[in-house]
Design a protein around this motif. Structure first.
Motif, PDB file in Angstrom:
ATOM      1  N   LEU A 192      40.196  24.898  33.144  1.00  0.00           N
ATOM      2  CA  LEU A 192      40.631  26.106  32.434  1.00  0.00           C
ATOM      3  C   LEU A 192      42.093  26.454  32.723  1.00  0.00           C
ATOM      4  O   LEU A 192      42.583  27.476  32.274  1.00  0.00           O
ATOM      5  CB  LEU A 192      39.747  27.307  32.818  1.00  0.00           C
ATOM      6  N   LEU A 245      30.040  23.730  21.942  1.00  0.00           N
ATOM      7  CA  LEU A 245      29.966  23.560  23.391  1.00  0.00           C
ATOM      8  C   LEU A 245      28.530  23.601  23.878  1.00  0.00           C
ATOM      9  O   LEU A 245      27.653  24.225  23.260  1.00  0.00           O
ATOM     10  CB  LEU A 245      30.797  24.640  24.077  1.00  0.00           C
ATOM     11  N   ASN A 246      28.306  22.939  25.000  1.00  0.00           N
ATOM     12  CA  ASN A 246      26.983  22.918  25.604  1.00  0.00           C
ATOM     13  C   ASN A 246      26.665  24.299  26.178  1.00  0.00           C
ATOM     14  O   ASN A 246      27.507  24.890  26.861  1.00  0.00           O
ATOM     15  CB  ASN A 246      26.975  21.866  26.721  1.00  0.00           C
ATOM     16  N   HIS A 294      26.405  37.986  32.683  1.00  0.00           N
ATOM     17  CA  HIS A 294      25.425  36.962  32.274  1.00  0.00           C
ATOM     18  C   HIS A 294      24.200  36.889  33.193  1.00  0.00           C
ATOM     19  O   HIS A 294      23.711  35.809  33.508  1.00  0.00           O
ATOM     20  CB  HIS A 294      26.094  35.590  32.086  1.00  0.00           C
ATOM     21  N   LEU A 344      41.425  37.978  29.789  1.00  0.00           N
ATOM     22  CA  LEU A 344      40.967  36.780  30.502  1.00  0.00           C
ATOM     23  C   LEU A 344      41.886  35.596  30.203  1.00  0.00           C
ATOM     24  O   LEU A 344      42.260  34.846  31.102  1.00  0.00           O
ATOM     25  CB  LEU A 344      39.560  36.422  30.012  1.00  0.00           C
ATOM     26  N   TYR A 356      28.279  35.471  27.010  1.00  0.00           N
ATOM     27  CA  TYR A 356      29.696  35.827  26.842  1.00  0.00           C
ATOM     28  C   TYR A 356      30.037  36.201  25.402  1.00  0.00           C
ATOM     29  O   TYR A 356      31.063  36.821  25.150  1.00  0.00           O
ATOM     30  CB  TYR A 356      30.596  34.661  27.282  1.00  0.00           C
ATOM     31  N   LEU A 412      29.618  39.705  30.190  1.00  0.00           N
ATOM     32  CA  LEU A 412      30.292  38.890  31.196  1.00  0.00           C
ATOM     33  C   LEU A 412      29.442  38.610  32.434  1.00  0.00           C
ATOM     34  O   LEU A 412      29.492  37.537  33.010  1.00  0.00           O
ATOM     35  CB  LEU A 412      31.617  39.555  31.607  1.00  0.00           C
ATOM     36  N   PHE A 453      27.423  26.323  29.485  1.00  0.00           N
ATOM     37  CA  PHE A 453      28.481  27.337  29.452  1.00  0.00           C
ATOM     38  C   PHE A 453      27.819  28.575  28.839  1.00  0.00           C
ATOM     39  O   PHE A 453      27.422  28.527  27.676  1.00  0.00           O
ATOM     40  CB  PHE A 453      29.635  26.814  28.587  1.00  0.00           C
ATOM     41  N   ALA A 480      35.869  30.255  21.554  1.00  0.00           N
ATOM     42  CA  ALA A 480      35.030  29.533  22.509  1.00  0.00           C
ATOM     43  C   ALA A 480      34.084  30.501  23.220  1.00  0.00           C
ATOM     44  O   ALA A 480      32.897  30.220  23.387  1.00  0.00           O
ATOM     45  CB  ALA A 480      35.897  28.786  23.520  1.00  0.00           C
ATOM     46  N   LEU A 514      43.686  24.190  29.093  1.00  0.00           N
ATOM     47  CA  LEU A 514      43.712  25.022  27.891  1.00  0.00           C
ATOM     48  C   LEU A 514      45.132  25.267  27.395  1.00  0.00           C
ATOM     49  O   LEU A 514      45.368  26.168  26.598  1.00  0.00           O
ATOM     50  CB  LEU A 514      43.037  26.381  28.166  1.00  0.00           C
ATOM     51  N   LEU A 571      26.752  20.568  36.725  1.00  0.00           N
ATOM     52  CA  LEU A 571      25.689  21.562  36.666  1.00  0.00           C
ATOM     53  C   LEU A 571      24.422  20.825  36.278  1.00  0.00           C
ATOM     54  O   LEU A 571      24.421  20.055  35.318  1.00  0.00           O
ATOM     55  CB  LEU A 571      25.978  22.582  35.562  1.00  0.00           C
ATOM     56  N   TRP A 608      45.708  25.778  23.783  1.00  0.00           N
ATOM     57  CA  TRP A 608      44.873  26.743  23.090  1.00  0.00           C
ATOM     58  C   TRP A 608      45.638  28.030  22.807  1.00  0.00           C
ATOM     59  O   TRP A 608      46.500  28.441  23.581  1.00  0.00           O
ATOM     60  CB  TRP A 608      43.656  27.114  23.944  1.00  0.00           C
ATOM     61  N   CYS A 654      31.580  28.092  38.403  1.00  0.00           N
ATOM     62  CA  CYS A 654      31.296  26.835  37.723  1.00  0.00           C
ATOM     63  C   CYS A 654      32.546  25.989  37.527  1.00  0.00           C
ATOM     64  O   CYS A 654      32.460  24.769  37.525  1.00  0.00           O
ATOM     65  CB  CYS A 654      30.659  27.104  36.363  1.00  0.00           C
ATOM     66  N   HIS A 666      38.696  16.152  31.852  1.00  0.00           N
ATOM     67  CA  HIS A 666      37.263  16.469  31.762  1.00  0.00           C
ATOM     68  C   HIS A 666      36.434  15.269  32.188  1.00  0.00           C
ATOM     69  O   HIS A 666      36.787  14.137  31.866  1.00  0.00           O
ATOM     70  CB  HIS A 666      36.895  16.757  30.303  1.00  0.00           C
ATOM     71  N   VAL A 703      26.031  18.398  33.341  1.00  0.00           N
ATOM     72  CA  VAL A 703      27.088  18.875  32.462  1.00  0.00           C
ATOM     73  C   VAL A 703      28.251  19.302  33.342  1.00  0.00           C
ATOM     74  O   VAL A 703      28.048  19.924  34.392  1.00  0.00           O
ATOM     75  CB  VAL A 703      26.567  20.057  31.613  1.00  0.00           C
ATOM     76  N   TYR A 704      29.469  18.924  32.942  1.00  0.00           N
ATOM     77  CA  TYR A 704      30.648  19.231  33.765  1.00  0.00           C
ATOM     78  C   TYR A 704      31.514  20.318  33.136  1.00  0.00           C
ATOM     79  O   TYR A 704      32.028  20.136  32.034  1.00  0.00           O
ATOM     80  CB  TYR A 704      31.490  17.965  33.958  1.00  0.00           C
TER      81      TYR A 704
HETATM   82  C1  HEC Z   1      27.129  28.682  34.644  1.00  0.00           C
HETATM   83  C2  HEC Z   1      28.347  27.905  34.646  1.00  0.00           C
HETATM   84  C3  HEC Z   1      29.560  28.421  33.882  1.00  0.00           C
HETATM   85  C4  HEC Z   1      30.158  29.636  34.018  1.00  0.00           C
HETATM   86  C5  HEC Z   1      29.736  30.807  34.894  1.00  0.00           C
HETATM   87  C6  HEC Z   1      31.308  29.600  33.153  1.00  0.00           C
HETATM   88  N1  HEC Z   1      31.383  28.404  32.513  1.00  0.00           N
HETATM   89 FE1  HEC Z   1      32.823  27.825  31.212  1.00  0.00          FE
HETATM   90  N2  HEC Z   1      31.826  26.080  30.889  1.00  0.00           N
HETATM   91  C7  HEC Z   1      30.724  25.653  31.580  1.00  0.00           C
HETATM   92  C8  HEC Z   1      30.368  24.319  31.135  1.00  0.00           C
HETATM   93  C9  HEC Z   1      29.203  23.492  31.631  1.00  0.00           C
HETATM   94  C10 HEC Z   1      31.302  23.966  30.154  1.00  0.00           C
HETATM   95  C11 HEC Z   1      31.363  22.643  29.363  1.00  0.00           C
HETATM   96  C12 HEC Z   1      30.666  22.785  28.041  1.00  0.00           C
HETATM   97  C13 HEC Z   1      30.886  21.588  27.144  1.00  0.00           C
HETATM   98  O1  HEC Z   1      31.791  20.801  27.409  1.00  0.00           O
HETATM   99  O2  HEC Z   1      30.149  21.432  26.148  1.00  0.00           O
HETATM  100  C14 HEC Z   1      32.208  25.099  30.029  1.00  0.00           C
HETATM  101  C15 HEC Z   1      33.254  25.140  29.126  1.00  0.00           C
HETATM  102  C16 HEC Z   1      34.129  26.207  29.000  1.00  0.00           C
HETATM  103  C17 HEC Z   1      35.206  26.251  28.044  1.00  0.00           C
HETATM  104  C18 HEC Z   1      35.561  25.159  27.053  1.00  0.00           C
HETATM  105  C19 HEC Z   1      36.545  24.243  27.726  1.00  0.00           C
HETATM  106  C20 HEC Z   1      36.876  23.015  26.935  1.00  0.00           C
HETATM  107  O3  HEC Z   1      37.957  22.459  27.154  1.00  0.00           O
HETATM  108  O4  HEC Z   1      36.066  22.577  26.123  1.00  0.00           O
HETATM  109  C21 HEC Z   1      35.856  27.435  28.239  1.00  0.00           C
HETATM  110  C22 HEC Z   1      37.067  27.954  27.489  1.00  0.00           C
HETATM  111  C23 HEC Z   1      35.174  28.126  29.306  1.00  0.00           C
HETATM  112  N3  HEC Z   1      34.125  27.355  29.746  1.00  0.00           N
HETATM  113  C24 HEC Z   1      35.551  29.353  29.794  1.00  0.00           C
HETATM  114  C25 HEC Z   1      34.849  30.052  30.772  1.00  0.00           C
HETATM  115  C26 HEC Z   1      35.203  31.372  31.235  1.00  0.00           C
HETATM  116  C27 HEC Z   1      36.420  32.154  30.790  1.00  0.00           C
HETATM  117  C28 HEC Z   1      34.247  31.740  32.125  1.00  0.00           C
HETATM  118  C29 HEC Z   1      34.105  33.058  32.856  1.00  0.00           C
HETATM  119  C30 HEC Z   1      34.090  34.260  32.024  1.00  0.00           C
HETATM  120  C31 HEC Z   1      33.305  30.640  32.226  1.00  0.00           C
HETATM  121  N4  HEC Z   1      33.712  29.634  31.400  1.00  0.00           N
HETATM  122  C32 HEC Z   1      32.187  30.639  33.029  1.00  0.00           C
HETATM  123  C33 HEC Z   1      30.040  26.359  32.534  1.00  0.00           C
HETATM  124  C34 HEC Z   1      30.335  27.653  32.935  1.00  0.00           C
END
Ligand code: HEC
Ligand code: HEC
Ligand code: HEC
Length: 443
Positions: free
Chosen positions: A101, A132-133, A219, A152, A141, A217, A136, A120, A109, A89, A112, A74, A166, A96-97
């Protein structure tokens, strides 16, 4: 009376020497702390990337966990820098974007702390307090342990910082608002209790460890468990299969042996399916091929076996409901379907749908062919299919797409034919079923 400045310009007094010495000590201490303990200051000086070599073992474990969690799937855009933010997505509510990371101080990050990151992952809350949406998948998780979260985070900190802002989500008001998200969380999210680290608690492969990986993890539920109208996972129907949010691919039930259940399988076969992408009649496709390509093929032997042991517990171990091919039961459902099959498909899948071991799936007795939901079959015939390239199966065979050469009626006829031949006895597929998928705007 006035004090003359000359009085103060005499030689320093002993107490002044003391202050000077203390000041120097302090300066020295600060310098030493800069160099030898950058980690201590990690959270307070975000703009300085980790200078000293981070704990490599920790970073490596984090890299492994990132694959398990499939973060890159993602968070990496097509053609973009690794982990610097992903493509949109599609959710039933809008686009949603996934963000950046990498440790960039302002767009990633970089600012952070490890605690922020854990929050988070575990609670779905950003350091600035915004929720957060749930696209994610923190609903899964949340089960992450402190030590896995730290590993991680160490891995993500070791990546090159990429300046990638973003993108704003495209959600109709009020769906993206904090109020809506908070309400959603109240209904559909519960923070997992702090569990003892799965990595530490279990030494060998175990179903318990598998459960932690699959529910956490890995998921897997995010696709294999149905959702309600608000997008919340229906825990009472866990693992019973679901259409993906794009309305196209169907993630079959993991608790039903006639769909994706593996209760009757050998553990080694299940592990091979997850790491190589194919085993016996099962060939992963579509989104599951992505999961294997980016995530499960990297499972170490103990984790693959643990997941297999857990998956076996999800469905009752009844004898497989899949029938073996009957000898000469070829009452075709339609002459058109039989003719297309003969001309276009038999060279790979065999005259009797018997397939070719390790190359082309058998269609006779294949549960993917017999399933009630026929979306995946239709998608495979229209768009073709390539299994994931894995170290165990580096060059899987492919299937050509037929969307240009076969009409809806022809695809329906050939699919109805394979569902009713060689001992298969599933309901026919209609032209309308094919048309719906062909005309979907989603690729
Ligand atoms: C199915 C898709 C998906 C997967 C798989 C995924 N993410 Fe994300 N993640 C997202 C989306 C969409 C957002 C944005 C959510 C929002 O902005 O509200 C996000 C946001 C985040 C954020 C917050 C970032 C910010 O600046 O706000 C973190 C930290 C993060 N993800 C970590 C991870 C980690 C670590 C993994 C793997 C273990 C992971 N994500 C796997 C979709 C995913
Ligand atoms: C992004 C969505 C998604 C995720 C995440 C996902 N799956 Fe799947 N899975 C699917 C889809 C779609 C299919 C149907 C296509 C196919 O048969 O390969 C599928 C099929 C399967 C099958 C049957 C394969 C076959 O060909 O018979 C198994 C077993 C499976 N998944 C296990 C898992 C496990 C274990 C996880 C977690 C590690 C997981 N899935 C995560 C979407 C997903
Ligand atoms: C060049 C060889 C080839 C031809 C021709 C071919 N296929 Fe396939 N087919 C494959 C391969 C390889 C797969 C596995 C794809 C994957 O792993 O995603 C497959 C998968 C399938 C599946 C999914 C099976 C499963 O277990 O998920 C169906 C259904 C199918 N083919 C039907 C057809 C039909 C119908 C035709 C003729 C219109 C056809 N195929 C023509 C090679 C072929």
């Amino acid at each position: 009376m006035t004090t003359t400045p000359s009085v103060n310009r005499t030689a320093p007094k002993p107490w002044q020497w003391l202050v000077l010495a203390l000041g120097l000590c302090l300066l020295l201490f600060v310098l030493v702390a800069e160099v030898i303990a950058p980690a201590v200051r990690e959270s307070s000086t975000p703009s300085v990337p980790p200078a000293a070599a981070p704990d490599t073992a920790l970073v490596q474990r984090g890299a492994y966990l990132a694959r398990l969690g499939n973060c890159a799937q993602c968070h990496t855009a097509r053609g973009g820098a690794d982990y610097a933010g992903g493509n949109a997505l599609l959710t039933p509510f809008g686009r949603v974007y996934p963000g950046n990371l990498t440790p960039h101080p302002t767009t990633g990050l970089g600012a952070w702390s490890a605690a922020d990151f854990r929050r988070a992952m575990h609670q779905g809350i950003r350091p600035d307090g915004r929720v957060l949406n749930p696209a994610f998948p923190y609903t899964s998780y949340t089960r992450i342990t402190q030590s896995d979260s730290d590993a991680l985070f160490a891995f993500l900190r070791s990546l090159p910082a990429v300046d990638a802002p973003h993108r704003a989500h495209e959600l109709p008001w009020p769906l993206g608002t904090q109020t809506a998200l908070t309400a959603w969380r109240w209904l559909h999210f519960s923070e997992a209790p702090d569990s003892p680290g799965i990595t530490e608690a279990d030494t060998g492969p175990s179903a318990r460890r598998g459960a932690a990986l699959v529910q956490g993890l890995g998921h897997c539920a995010e696709c294999h468990t149905p959702r309600n109208r608000l997008g919340g996972l229906r825990s009472s129907q866990a693992w019973s299969g679901a259409l993906m949010p794009d309305g196209l691919w169907y993630a079959p039930a993991l608790n039903d042996n006639t769909e994706a259940g593996v209760a009757g399988w050998d553990t080694a076969d299940i592990a091979t399916l997850l790491t190589h992408g194919q085993r016996r009649q099962a060939y992963v496709a579509g989104p599951m091929a992505e999961v294997v390509r980016n995530s499960t093929q990297y499972l170490n032997a103990a984790d693959a076996e643990s997941i297999a042991l857990y998956l076996q517990t999800l469905a009752p171990a009844t004898p497989a409901a899949v029938k073996s091919p009957a000898i000469a039961d070829t009452t075709p459902s339609s002459p058109l379907g039989a003719k297309i099959y003969e001309n276009q498909c038999a060279q790979c899948h065999g005259k009797q749908g018997e397939g070719v071991a390790d190359a082309y799936p058998a269609l006779a007795g294949n549960r993917s062919v017999l399933m009630g939901n026929t979306n995946n079959l239709t998608l495979t015939v229209l768009r073709g299919g390539y299994g994931p390239s894995t170290s165990g199966k580096p060059q899987p065979h492919g299937m050509p797409p037929y969307q240009l050469s076969l009409s809806d009626a022809e695809v329906a006829a050939v699919l109805s034919f394979i569902r009713k031949s060689w001992g298969n006895a599933a309901a026919p597929v209609t032209e309308f079923d094919i048309n719906k998928i062909r005309n979907s705007p989603i690729r």
